[in-house]
Design a protein around this motif. Structure first.
Motif, PDB file in Angstrom:
ATOM      1  N   ARG A   2      24.034  45.063  85.048  1.00 13.02           N
ATOM      2  CA  ARG A   2      22.916  43.369  85.795  1.00 13.02           C
ATOM      3  C   ARG A   2      23.801  44.128  86.975  1.00 13.02           C
ATOM      4  O   ARG A   2      23.344  43.379  88.281  1.00 13.02           O
ATOM      5  CB  ARG A   2      23.526  42.181  85.471  1.00 13.02           C
ATOM      6  N   LEU A  62      21.978  46.405  89.152  1.00 11.96           N
ATOM      7  CA  LEU A  62      20.297  45.896  89.483  1.00 11.96           C
ATOM      8  C   LEU A  62      20.742  44.752  90.924  1.00 11.96           C
ATOM      9  O   LEU A  62      19.974  44.453  91.680  1.00 11.96           O
ATOM     10  CB  LEU A  62      19.797  44.917  88.297  1.00 11.96           C
ATOM     11  N   ALA A 103      21.479  46.863  93.751  1.00  9.10           N
ATOM     12  CA  ALA A 103      19.632  47.680  94.262  1.00  9.10           C
ATOM     13  C   ALA A 103      19.091  46.766  94.908  1.00  9.10           C
ATOM     14  O   ALA A 103      18.304  46.527  95.791  1.00  9.10           O
ATOM     15  CB  ALA A 103      19.008  47.896  92.838  1.00  9.10           C
ATOM     16  N   LEU A 104      18.523  45.158  94.574  1.00  7.73           N
ATOM     17  CA  LEU A 104      18.477  43.985  95.276  1.00  7.73           C
ATOM     18  C   LEU A 104      19.250  44.001  96.209  1.00  7.73           C
ATOM     19  O   LEU A 104      18.253  43.844  97.243  1.00  7.73           O
ATOM     20  CB  LEU A 104      18.251  42.708  94.058  1.00  7.73           C
ATOM     21  N   THR A 156      18.152  46.740  98.808  1.00  6.33           N
ATOM     22  CA  THR A 156      16.406  46.772  99.068  1.00  6.33           C
ATOM     23  C   THR A 156      16.334  45.385 100.015  1.00  6.33           C
ATOM     24  O   THR A 156      15.554  45.674 101.368  1.00  6.33           O
ATOM     25  CB  THR A 156      15.726  45.804  98.161  1.00  6.33           C
TER      26      THR A 156
END
Lengths: 555, 63
Positions: B14, B17, B20-21, B24
């Motif tokens: 998590r 993730l 990565a978010l 981005t």
């Protein structure tokens, strides 16, 4: 006329209001809508960000796929029937939980956005069409706001889902590649070293033992077998490691698991030998007629190996240690070992062989009458999984020998206690059972062992023709074969050579502790499995006695 | 409600993730500020407004 004027005024009013409302929409609602729509977009983005933060930080609990859910079949994918069900372990995050997290974020966002639409539409249901007609420029502002919110949330969700999908795809790619490599290494190791795990209780042979989790499991887990991991290979439950339901971390390959975990039989859950599945597993069933000398042969071979020291072989389980101690006590007291019990299932004597290629050697000894009974021997599944077998042949049960010497040498025959069954019949009883069971004997190797050679040497054999058998040196395989042919066992010899891929003949005395004794056929069978026996350590040389001092003066 | 237990690997995944978010988002904002995405979106919005206005004015002229 009055009605006509009234309708004309009404129509004019509607026309006028339409023009006014369109103008209001374009010059008031649209600019305001752009502002509130932008605010809505930001709000929608915030809603998704809030959902992501709450789910990814673990502050809200989405649907979590726990080990209990995995065992209940919630994790997709095929499960081999031999593994019964998936093990109770946490699934890899990217195989299941990531989808549940995305689902939770999507449902959470929808749960916030959709009620706003329904709540905003609620007043419209109670308004008349006329009021809606008059208020639609104002309603449009609300629609702008909600549309912005929805668009922002949708866009954020799409971006977040796309990012998560990319990360998940990368994780799957790396995970699949790593799992494939680890599985291939496991399989290649087992192929090269002929490593399997064999159960001493039910004789099941497997490349993938079950492993007992050493973590803190409650007693009912132990009873129900929920602490067993039947498929510890890299996969959906973990690539390098897996997390048991108890929280304990377990390695995922057989090669690594064998060094720290207790292996169990996947069928009967009996404890397997240490390092089962990663060292060469040599199973040697010993068969022959009752009283042909099977147990003596095994005992003699085992004691020979044990006497060579721990650097050559050690007994690996309690059963083998107890049996070896019993046998040794019989041998030391120069008494025959007791007859093998036909009523109990044979349990192998297992030795761990050291040396350049470690191996587990299992010597299976069954009672002759049990082997002769097809109903009983059909349960001896160890016969089906052997690459090598030993057929024990009592020379005193050979009809030609019996007819020639029994009458004159009753004492020797009494001491030999000849097997009661004809050698060929005892051979056919076991080999026939193997062939009926579909065992490809033509790929197996057979050692035909003529026992009681020390007693045979006491008979007045023809020195010229039978000298190799009765002499003191180890007879060559061709000599033993020739001797069997001369005793009229040509049918047995031809059958053995037709049935098996390779046959070698030995004549041994179980009393002989040298390399030409009972260890000779075992050594040959091990060499065909590419397991060389380690050389025993050099015995300490006795100290050289000090030379007597010479008193020069006394000369 | 808080998770009673999640294995460390789940928490680590998590975090990956989330990273990565965040990355981005940073890239999107950077692209927007650097006038690679922003002008495109603004131009599209202006185009839509112009189209709406022209549609409304042509309708009112016709009436």
């Amino acid at each position: 006329m009055e009605t006509l004027i009234k309708w004309a005024l009404i129509l004019f009013w509607y026309w006028l209001w339409t023009v006014i409302s369109v103008a209001v929409f374009l010059y008031v609602s649209v600019p305001i809508g752009m502002v509130v729509g932008t605010v809505g977009v930001v709000g929608g983005l915030s809603v998704v960000v809030y959902g992501l933060v709450m789910v990814l930080s673990g502050r809200v609990s989405p649907d979590v796929l726990t080990p209990a859910g995995v065992a209940a079949g919630r994790l997709p994918g095929r499960v081999d029937p031999v593994h019964v069900r998936r093990d109770r372990a946490w699934p890899n995050y990217f195989t299941a939980q990531v989808y549940l997290d995305v689902k939770a974020i999507t449902l959470g966002t929808a749960g916030l956005v959709l009620p706003l639409w329904t709540r905003s539409a609620q007043p419209l249901r109670t308004r008349t069409v006329r009021k809606v007609f008059y208020g639609w420029p104002a309603i449009a502002i609300v629609v702008f706001a909600l549309a912005g919110l929805t668009a922002g949330a949708t866009a954020a969700l799409l971006v977040a889902t796309a990012v998560i999908a990319v990360v998940t795809a990368v994780a799957w790619t790396l995970g699949l590649a790593t799992a494939a490599v680890l599985r291939a290494v496991d399989r290649a190791w087992q192929f090269v070293f002929r490593a399997t795990a064999s159960c001493p209780r039910c004789y099941h042979v497997t490349r993938l033992p079950a492993y007992h989790c050493p973590g803190p499991h409650p007693p009912h887990d132990r009873v129900a077998g929920d602490d067993l991991h039947r498929d510890l290979r890299p996969g959906r439950l973990g690539v390098l490691w897996r997390r048991c339901a108890c929280g304990h971390r377990l390695p995922t390959t057989v090669l690594r698991a064998a060094h720290g975990l207790e292996a169990r039989c996947p069928i009967c859950t009996a404890i397997l030998h240490p390092r089962a599945g990663v060292v060469t597993d040599v199973r040697v069933p010993v068969f022959g007629a009752t009283s042909s000398g099977k147990t003596h042969l095994i005992v003699s071979a085992v004691i020979h190996l044990l006497d060579a020291g721990e650097t050559v072989a050690v007994l690996i389980d309690e059963h083998s240690r107890r049996r070896a101690a019993d046998f040794r006590s019989f041998v030391d007291r120069d008494r025959g070992v007791p007859k093998t019990d036909a009523a109990t299932m044979p349990v192998a004597m297992t030795l761990q062989l050291a040396g350049s290629r470690p191996a587990l050697l299992h010597l299976f000894d069954a009672a002759g009458e049990a082997l002769a009974d097809p109903a009983v021997s059909s349960g001896y599944a160890y016969l089906d999984h052997a690459r090598t077998l030993i057929f024990v042949l009592d020379p005193f049960s050979v009809p030609a020998v019996h007819d020639r010497f029994a009458a004159q040498h009753t004492a020797v025959f009494a001491e030999a206690n000849p097997a009661g069954t004809d050698p060929e019949a005892s051979y056919q009883a076991t080999v026939g059972r193997l062939r009926i069971s579909g065992v490809p004997t033509e790929t197996q190797r057979l050692a035909v062992v003529l026992t009681k050679r020390d007693l045979l040497a006491r008979l007045p054999l023809d020195r010229e023709t039978d000298g190799a058998i009765s002499g003191t040196t180890e007879p060559a395989t061709a000599d033993v074969r020739d001797w069997l042919l001369r005793q009229g066992l040509d049918n047995l010899v031809l059958s053995a050579e037709r049935d098996f891929a390779e046959v070698r003949y030995f004549a041994v005395s179980s009393l002989e502790r040298s390399a030409s004794g009972a260890i000779a056929p075992v050594r040959w069978l091990l060499s065909t499995d590419r397991v060389p026996l380690a050389a025993p350590p050099p015995r300490p040389t006795p100290p050289i006695p000090a030379a007597p001092s010479i008193n020069v003066e006394s000369r | 409600m808080t998770d009673p237990y999640l294995p460390p690997a789940h928490r680590a995944a998590r975090v990956v993730l989330a990273a990565a978010l965040i990355l981005t988002t940073y890239l999107l904002i950077t692209a927007f500020i650097d006038h690679r995405v922003g002008p495109g979106l603004i131009a599209a919005a202006e185009h839509v407004i112009r189209w709406l206005r022209s549609t409304v004015s042509s309708n009112s002229d016709g009436s």
